[in-house]
Design an enzyme around this catalytic site. Structure first.
Site, mmCIF file in Angstrom:
data_model
loop_
_atom_site.group_PDB
_atom_site.id
_atom_site.type_symbol
_atom_site.label_atom_id
_atom_site.label_comp_id
_atom_site.label_asym_id
_atom_site.label_seq_id
_atom_site.Cartn_x
_atom_site.Cartn_y
_atom_site.Cartn_z
ATOM 1 N N TYR A 155 21.672 -5.434 26.420
ATOM 2 C CA TYR A 155 21.939 -4.730 25.157
ATOM 3 C C TYR A 155 22.941 -3.605 25.362
ATOM 4 O O TYR A 155 23.920 -3.474 24.615
ATOM 5 C CB TYR A 155 20.624 -4.200 24.597
ATOM 6 C CG TYR A 155 20.727 -3.572 23.222
ATOM 7 C CD1 TYR A 155 20.815 -4.373 22.085
ATOM 8 C CD2 TYR A 155 20.729 -2.198 23.053
ATOM 9 C CE1 TYR A 155 20.896 -3.820 20.821
ATOM 10 C CE2 TYR A 155 20.806 -1.628 21.802
ATOM 11 C CZ TYR A 155 20.888 -2.438 20.682
ATOM 12 O OH TYR A 155 20.977 -1.874 19.431
ATOM 13 N N ASP A 212 27.657 -19.922 11.895
ATOM 14 C CA ASP A 212 27.126 -19.695 13.233
ATOM 15 C C ASP A 212 28.180 -18.938 14.028
ATOM 16 O O ASP A 212 29.218 -19.493 14.399
ATOM 17 C CB ASP A 212 26.813 -21.043 13.895
ATOM 18 C CG ASP A 212 26.227 -20.901 15.283
ATOM 19 O OD1 ASP A 212 26.148 -19.762 15.797
ATOM 20 O OD2 ASP A 212 25.855 -21.940 15.864
ATOM 21 N N ILE A 270 15.601 2.123 14.739
ATOM 22 C CA ILE A 270 15.331 1.739 13.349
ATOM 23 C C ILE A 270 13.917 1.188 13.251
ATOM 24 O O ILE A 270 13.507 0.351 14.063
ATOM 25 C CB ILE A 270 16.339 0.669 12.862
ATOM 26 C CG1 ILE A 270 17.770 1.195 12.989
ATOM 27 C CG2 ILE A 270 16.037 0.255 11.417
ATOM 28 C CD1 ILE A 270 18.081 2.404 12.147
ATOM 29 N N LYS A 310 26.670 -3.465 23.716
ATOM 30 C CA LYS A 310 26.986 -2.430 22.731
ATOM 31 C C LYS A 310 28.026 -1.442 23.250
ATOM 32 O O LYS A 310 28.888 -0.970 22.501
ATOM 33 C CB LYS A 310 25.721 -1.706 22.298
ATOM 34 C CG LYS A 310 24.718 -2.606 21.573
ATOM 35 C CD LYS A 310 25.329 -3.293 20.356
ATOM 36 C CE LYS A 310 24.284 -4.079 19.560
ATOM 37 N NZ LYS A 310 24.876 -4.780 18.391
ATOM 38 N N ILE A 361 19.129 -4.780 9.027
ATOM 39 C CA ILE A 361 20.197 -3.851 8.656
ATOM 40 C C ILE A 361 21.210 -4.547 7.755
ATOM 41 O O ILE A 361 21.753 -3.937 6.828
ATOM 42 C CB ILE A 361 20.876 -3.278 9.910
ATOM 43 C CG1 ILE A 361 19.879 -2.401 10.691
ATOM 44 C CG2 ILE A 361 22.108 -2.463 9.551
ATOM 45 C CD1 ILE A 361 20.432 -1.826 11.987
ATOM 46 N N SER A 421 10.958 -1.039 12.580
ATOM 47 C CA SER A 421 10.928 -2.497 12.450
ATOM 48 C C SER A 421 9.675 -3.062 13.113
ATOM 49 O O SER A 421 9.754 -3.728 14.145
ATOM 50 C CB SER A 421 12.179 -3.109 13.085
ATOM 51 O OG SER A 421 12.129 -4.514 13.058
#
Length: 247
Positions: free
Chosen positions: A158, A52, A191, A162, A17, A193
């Site tokens: 995740y 980083d 998305i 998020k 992205i 991928s």
């Protein structure tokens, strides 16, 4: 949209992205600086800085390089997605150590960069805007039927990360609003991928627009929120998901 004279930092600009975001911003005239580890060089003149986002010193030095070169930062896109090799394990196989490291890697970098760059923005005449990249799984629960027959699952950390990022956006929008700095979120749906055909079929049967998204579907939403056309929008979570969260 016109982003000429805007200096925008994108973290993870070499990723799936991230590349689309960088390209779209550049097409609107912005000067874009990619903070990423996955690059062939580190040269602010080439819009590439080895950074980083899990290391405070690396982030501080990278910000200093941009300010030294351009004198300002008017946009920040928190897009980088660092994670451990065991990312994606089933819940019962996730250790506390792994959980702690992933939460720290992803959320602490967003906190540090947002704090430092928003502070800079408050001192500038043209202020600035921040866009955090979250996910529909920070908004709604997971549909685990998508993963049936695929051998994969959605990482437990995740949704935690998020979802936290979306409310962190609201906090920053409220905190920096009086200084003229805007903070918003873009939450992509699935998305495309390199997923398996089984996953793609499972997903596309359920999304109203009938397909997975692409990075090019997401990038214009980010650009819009950074542009003056969105000058009265802050604290918002713009969901770009083909209608997934509408049903």
């Amino acid at each position: 949209m016109d982003l000429i004279n805007q200096v925008i930092v994108v973290t993870g600009g070499s990723g799936l992205i991230g590349q689309a975001i960088v390209k779209d911003l550049q097409s609107k005239g912005a000067t874009v600086i990619n903070f990423d580890l996955a690059k062939s060089s580190t040269n602010v003149d080439d819009s590439l800085i080895e950074c980083d986002i899990t290391d405070e010193k690396s982030m501080s030095v990278s910000i200093e390089k941009v300010i030294h070169k351009y004198g300002k930062i008017t946009g920040l896109v928190n897009n980088a997605y660092p994670r451990t090799p065991d990312w994606g394990n089933k819940v019962e196989d996730v250790s506390v150590e792994s959980w702690r490291k992933n939460v720290d890697m992803q959320m602490s970098g967003v906190f540090f960069l947002s704090k430092e760059i928003c502070t800079i923005m408050t001192t500038q005449e043209d202020k600035g805007s921040v866009v955090n990249i979250a996910s529909i799984y920070g908004v709604v629960g997971n549909d685990f039927t998508l993963y049936e027959g695929t051998g994969i699952t959605s990482p437990i950390a995740y949704s935690f990360i998020k979802g936290g990022m979306i409310n962190f956006t609201r906090y920053l929008a409220s905190y920096y609003g009086k200084s003229g700095v805007r903070v918003n979120t873009v939450s992509p749906g699935g998305i495309v991928s390199d997923q398996s055909d089984v996953f793609i079929d499972n997903y596309e049967k359920k999304v109203p627009l009938g397909r997975l998204g692409t990075p090019e579907d997401i990038a214009p939403a980010v650009t819009f929120l950074l542009d003056d056309g969105a000058k009265y929008i802050t604290g918002h979570n713009l969901i770009v998901d083909g209608g997934w969260t509408a049903i």
